[in-house]
Design a protein around this motif. Structure first.
Motif: not given
Length: 197
Positions: A134, A139, A165, A168-169, A171, A173-174, A177-178
């Motif tokens: 990340y 983001s 992607e 994306v916050p 977090e 889970r987010a 997924a990204a």
């Protein structure tokens, strides 16, 4: 007499020691993995001498990815790990399986897994997974892979693949997924490249 008192003295010592040793924290609520967007159907696999046999070999990673955590690029020189985000196994193994399954699902090549199967292959794929993490400043979930394709004659071709992607916050889970979406994009591009020659 000292033998009678020894168990009494050892018990408080063990209790005190137990407070200093951690046998593992709370287990995470869930674990992240990479899932292929397309899978090869059940039944007979691909056959035929006209199709390449591709061995998906071991994938290297820098130290930041040789863990079960999701790295966060805080700045160009700072790295942290995303809270409550844990992979089910190390990213290199997850990504290797994802690429193998993506190639297999396309049906244009036979895929053999494992380093021992490399002798059966007409094409070998290896490389370095540079990023699967990340970017806090943008983001964005980022996947970057330096692929190495080696054909039967030993000719080596390299190519860098990257997918992002955005929006994306930060977090678990987010980000998970990204990263899965970006990994599938890279795997699809790698599959087309390695099978197409």
């Amino acid at each position: 007499m000292t033998l009678k008192y020894r168990p009494i003295l050892v018990a408080p010592l063990l209790l005190a020691l137990a407070g200093c040793i951690s046998l593992g924290g709370e287990p995470p609520e869930s674990l992240l993995t990479l899932s292929p967007e397309t899978r090869a159907p059940a039944g007979p696999g691909v056959s035929g001498a006209d199709r390449p046999v591709i061995a998906v070999l071991g994938i290297d990673t820098p130290a930041k990815l040789d863990v079960l955590r999701v790295p966060v690029a805080v700045s160009d020189t700072e790295l942290a790990y995303l809270q409550e985000a844990f992979w089910v196994e190390k990213p290199a193994r997850l990504f290797r399986r994802l690429v193998g399954e993506t190639i297999r699902a396309r049906g244009a090549a036979m895929v053999v897994d494992g380093d021992d199967a490399a002798t059966l292959a007409t094409v070998s794929l290896r490389g370095t997974l540079i990023d699967l993490g990340y970017d806090a400043q943008a983001s964005a979930a980022v996947v970057r892979f330096d692929a190495v394709r080696i054909d039967r004659e030993g000719a080596v071709t390299t190519r860098r693949f990257e997918a992002r992607e955005t929006g994306v916050p930060a977090e678990a889970r987010a980000v998970g997924a990204a990263l899965n979406a970006a990994s599938n994009q890279v795997a699809a591009e790698v599959a087309d490249w390695v099978a197409g020659g």
